[in-house]
Scaffold this active site. Structure first.
Site, short mmCIF file in Angstrom:
data_model
loop_
_atom_site.label_atom_id
_atom_site.label_comp_id
_atom_site.label_asym_id
_atom_site.label_seq_id
_atom_site.Cartn_x
_atom_site.Cartn_y
_atom_site.Cartn_z
CB VAL A 180 -0.96 0.00 1.22
CG1 VAL A 180 -1.62 1.36 1.40
CG2 VAL A 180 -2.02 -1.08 1.03
CB CYS A 193 -7.00 -7.73 2.59
SG CYS A 193 -5.69 -6.51 2.36
CE LYS A 198 -4.57 -7.38 7.35
NZ LYS A 198 -5.49 -6.25 7.42
CE LYS A 252 -5.76 -10.09 -7.24
NZ LYS A 252 -6.34 -8.76 -6.97
P1 NAD Z 1 3.19 -4.66 3.98
O1 NAD Z 1 3.55 -5.67 4.98
O2 NAD Z 1 3.40 -4.94 2.53
O3 NAD Z 1 4.01 -3.30 4.29
C1 NAD Z 1 4.05 -2.68 5.53
C2 NAD Z 1 5.43 -2.04 5.73
O4 NAD Z 1 5.41 -1.28 6.94
C3 NAD Z 1 6.55 -3.06 5.89
O5 NAD Z 1 7.54 -2.82 4.89
C4 NAD Z 1 7.11 -2.78 7.31
O6 NAD Z 1 8.52 -2.94 7.40
C5 NAD Z 1 6.70 -1.34 7.51
N1 NAD Z 1 6.62 -0.89 8.91
C6 NAD Z 1 6.02 -1.48 9.97
N2 NAD Z 1 6.11 -0.71 11.08
C7 NAD Z 1 6.80 0.41 10.71
C8 NAD Z 1 7.21 1.57 11.39
N3 NAD Z 1 6.93 1.76 12.69
N4 NAD Z 1 7.90 2.51 10.71
C9 NAD Z 1 8.20 2.35 9.40
N5 NAD Z 1 7.83 1.25 8.70
C10 NAD Z 1 7.12 0.30 9.35
O7 NAD Z 1 1.67 -4.26 4.25
P2 NAD Z 1 0.57 -3.82 3.18
O8 NAD Z 1 0.08 -5.01 2.43
O9 NAD Z 1 1.04 -2.64 2.44
O10 NAD Z 1 -0.61 -3.40 4.17
C11 NAD Z 1 -0.55 -2.23 4.97
C12 NAD Z 1 -1.94 -1.95 5.52
O11 NAD Z 1 -2.83 -1.65 4.42
C13 NAD Z 1 -2.59 -3.10 6.27
O12 NAD Z 1 -3.37 -2.58 7.29
C14 NAD Z 1 -3.48 -3.75 5.22
O13 NAD Z 1 -4.57 -4.42 5.79
C15 NAD Z 1 -3.95 -2.53 4.44
N6 NAD Z 1 -4.34 -2.80 3.05
C16 NAD Z 1 -3.62 -3.67 2.31
C17 NAD Z 1 -3.99 -3.89 0.98
C18 NAD Z 1 -3.22 -4.86 0.14
O14 NAD Z 1 -3.75 -5.27 -0.91
N7 NAD Z 1 -2.02 -5.25 0.52
C19 NAD Z 1 -5.10 -3.23 0.43
C20 NAD Z 1 -5.79 -2.32 1.23
C21 NAD Z 1 -5.41 -2.12 2.55
#
Ligand code: NAD
Length: 433
Positions: A11, A261, A264, A322
């Protein structure tokens, strides 16, 4: 505008690159040294179509930078997005430790009015908690906004640049105005930016994902019935999808939903229901139906070859949850392989982008191939587990030649059952007779 994105994952990196593309100055922060290191070296740590071009262009023009320094990034920015993980906690709830930790890291760096945006998927009440954490550490002015993200992995760049809608939850007119200004370039065709109360915005994201997941589980259930009564779920999909109240999307049955997503988020919503004394029966059934669905293909394989698979090799095409992503979090392909291994089967796998995810989980217990056809040699059956385009029209003559038995379990209904049978395959789809 000057933006900081805390968390540079699926994201955060997409949001950062897309905001930079529309002229903003964006600093993407991550605590993962390796991740920031590769981005600084010009490498994109995730596979997402179109993202590399966008990142490279905006790094080159100086609008997109990467750092591990949260304090410097916050000081230099007007709007700070929190895009950190919210994984499932042991009791099913969303684990907020990363969100609250990020809030605590942001707080001391606030040096004038800032908008802090919850981009992560978080349960009702999180914006209030973030506000509390920050207020305890600073006297500077700030607002907290809920701005859930609806992008789909595999289409993330396109979804972010052209969202169906943007949801902004806030009780501050000033903060809402800033977010509207930021998102206006993305909704030039007239899609809405919907301002609402914070609690509604937080719940909207869970409601959207749960309804989509329920649609999949519903079709999976109809598919189970189709197999018993001799109906074809593809015909039913056409029959119901043409009703505008139902719509054509998300009506494809398969081997169960997965990803980072849906599983969870449904659990987290169920937990919120329990917390507030509301039994969410549809959500609960959706989760239960999905658990059963993940066993469908292993059960079919056992029905064909017997419950002890120790003398059988199964080829699995597709590991990603997917198509068009390298993400394997909660992938139904991994659950399928796990079940087959438990029954004693040997496994050969191929995926164009996501082999690493399987390697992390299974190590040397399964075989990995760089060519889809190499994975078939000597296998007793082929399972299609991910709907990659390259699997849609394969060389069936070659498949038949390489497999020990011409048996296909198509967990994504990519193939036409009649055609496959006419080519001499034993074909097992989902819900098509
Ligand atoms: P991800 O695991 O790909 O990325 C999260 C990043 O945050 C990681 O690189 C991690 O190292 C970093 N991080 C964690 N704590 C940190 C901190 N304190 N400071 C700096 N960096 C930090 O996660 P994602 O898939 O991008 O998902 C992020 C959020 O968005 C989640 O809540 C998820 O549910 C939501 N979301 C995800 C999607 C999707 O398709 N992946 C879609 C919509 C919403």
């Amino acid at each position: 505008m000057k933006l900081a994105i805390i968390g540079t994952g699926y994201v955060g990196l997409v949001a950062g690159a897309c905001f930079a593309e529309t002229g903003n100055n964006v600093i993407c922060v991550d605590k993962d040294e390796k991740r920031i290191g590769s981005l600084l070296n010009g490498e994109i740590p995730i596979f997402e179509p179109g993202l590399d071009v966008l990142v490279q262009r905006n790094v080159k023009n100086g609008r997109l930078t990467f750092t591990r320094d949260t304090v410097a990034a916050v000081k230099a920015s007007d709007v700070i997005f929190l895009a950190v993980p919210t994984p499932q906690d042991e009791n099913g709830s969303a684990d907020l430790q990363h969100v609250l930790e990020a809030a605590r890291q942001v707080a001391p760096a606030i040096n004038g009015y800032k908008v802090i945006v919850d981009k992560s998927t978080v349960p009702v009440g999180t914006a209030a908690k973030v506000r509390q954490e920050i207020a305890a550490l600073t006297t500077q002015p700030f607002d907290v906004v809920s701005n859930p993200e609806f992008l789909k992995e595999g289409d993330a760049v396109e979804d972010f640049l052209k969202p169906d809608r943007v949801v902004v939850g806030s009780d501050s007119e000033r903060a809402t105005g800033i977010l509207k200004e930021l998102y206006t370039p993305f909704v030039r065709t007239g899609n809405p930016i919907i301002a609402m109360r914070v609690e509604s915005a937080e719940l909207t994201k869970y409601a959207a994902n749960s309804l989509l997941a329920a649609k999949i589980s519903f079709m999976n259930e109809i598919a189970l019935l189709c197999e018993k009564v001799g109906a074809d779920v593809n015909e039913i999909r056409a029959g119901i999808g043409s009703d505008v109240r139902i719509g054509k999307h998300f009506l494809f049955p398969g081997l169960g939903f997965g990803g980072s997503c849906f599983p969870k988020d449904l659990q987290a919503l169920l937990y919120t229901g329990q917390e507030y004394g509301v039994e969410l029966k549809v959500i609960n059934s959706t989760i239960e139906a999905n658990r059963r669905q993940k066993q469908l293909i292993p059960e079919k394989i056992k029905a064909k070859f017997g419950s002890d698979l120790s003398n059988f090799r199964i080829a699995v095409w597709g590991i990603a949850f997917k198509a068009n992503t390298d993400d394997t979090r909660e992938s139904p392909a991994l659950a399928l392989i796990d079940s087959l291994l438990k029954a004693g089967a040997a496994i050969s796998t191929y995926d164009p982008q996501a082999i690493e995810g399987a390697r992390r989980q299974f190590g040397e217990r399964i075989g990995y191939f760089e060519d889809a056809y190499d994975a078939l040699e000597g296998a007793d059956a082929l399972v299609i587990a991910t709907e990659w385009n390259e699997f849609r029209n394969p060389d069936f003559a070659k498949i038949k030649l390489l497999l020990k038995n011409p048996v296909i379990f198509d967990g994504r209904n990519l193939f036409n059952s009649k055609h496959l049978r006419s080519l001499g395959f034993e074909y097992h789809g989902v819900g098509n007779g």
